[in-house]
Design a protein around this motif. Structure first.
Motif, PDB file in Angstrom:
ATOM      1  N   LEU A 176       2.275   7.241  -9.752  1.00  8.91           N
ATOM      2  CA  LEU A 176       1.020   7.480 -10.950  1.00  8.91           C
ATOM      3  C   LEU A 176       2.317   7.212 -12.143  1.00  8.91           C
ATOM      4  N   TRP A 203       0.752  -1.610  -4.409  1.00  4.73           N
ATOM      5  CA  TRP A 203       1.010  -1.546  -5.926  1.00  4.73           C
ATOM      6  C   TRP A 203       2.285  -2.619  -5.956  1.00  4.73           C
ATOM      7  N   THR A 221       0.818  -1.760  -0.211  1.00  2.00           N
ATOM      8  CA  THR A 221      -0.237  -0.316   0.067  1.00  2.00           C
ATOM      9  C   THR A 221       1.110   1.584   0.147  1.00  2.00           C
ATOM     10  N   CYS A 222       0.457   2.274   0.074  1.00  2.00           N
ATOM     11  CA  CYS A 222       0.922   3.274  -0.514  1.00  2.00           C
ATOM     12  C   CYS A 222       1.368   3.626   1.385  1.00  2.00           C
ATOM     13  N   SER A 233      -1.181  -0.909 -10.649  1.00  2.00           N
ATOM     14  CA  SER A 233      -1.923  -0.901  -9.234  1.00  2.00           C
ATOM     15  C   SER A 233      -2.781  -3.098  -8.827  1.00  2.00           C
ATOM     16  N   CYS A 291       5.112   4.067   1.671  1.00  2.00           N
ATOM     17  CA  CYS A 291       6.002   5.414   2.464  1.00  2.00           C
ATOM     18  C   CYS A 291       7.288   4.845   3.639  1.00  2.00           C
ATOM     19  N   ASP A 336       4.334  10.824   1.509  1.00  4.22           N
ATOM     20  CA  ASP A 336       2.444  10.565   0.975  1.00  4.22           C
ATOM     21  C   ASP A 336       2.392  10.953  -0.248  1.00  4.22           C
ATOM     22  N   THR A 337       2.952  12.492  -0.893  1.00  8.05           N
ATOM     23  CA  THR A 337       2.399  13.203  -2.167  1.00  8.05           C
ATOM     24  C   THR A 337       3.828  12.758  -3.152  1.00  8.05           C
ATOM     25  N   HIS A 349       2.977   8.953  -4.441  1.00  8.37           N
ATOM     26  CA  HIS A 349       1.352   9.527  -4.980  1.00  8.37           C
ATOM     27  C   HIS A 349       1.892   9.693  -6.553  1.00  8.37           C
ATOM     28  N   ARG A 350       2.563  10.651  -5.844  1.00 11.40           N
ATOM     29  CA  ARG A 350       3.608  10.857  -7.502  1.00 11.40           C
ATOM     30  C   ARG A 350       4.136  10.243  -8.344  1.00 11.40           C
TER      31      ARG A 350
END
Length: 85
Positions: A44, A62, A24-25, A54, A29, A36-37, A40-41
């Protein structure tokens, strides 16, 4: 395509997993030390380039694609394949 440092860290953490495992995100982390930002980037961009994908479960998990694992074997990215989930 050259990876940014956050992308290399994320893909390095994912490429160490067994192909059937995913993170997971939040787990990414912890494994990479990135906010987390940034995670996520990176996810993507990695998913758009076919290096990560995913799962359909919630929360999203992921994993690295075969292409992503091959990318991380390049000498320039070897230092990033040490992050532990």
């Amino acid at each position: 395509m050259a990876l940014t440092e956050p992308e290399a860290k994320v893909l390095g953490a994912l490429s160490m997993l067994e192909p059937s495992r995913a993170l997971t995100c939040r787990q990414l982390c912890r494994a990479t030390g990135l906010p987390d930002t940034s995670i996520h980037r990176a996810l993507l961009r990695l998913s758009k380039t076919g290096l990560a994908m995913s799962t359909l479960r919630s929360p999203a998990r992921w994993r690295s694609t075969d292409r992503g694992r091959v990318t991380m074997t390049r000498a320039v990215y070897r230092e990033y394949v040490g992050a532990q989930p």
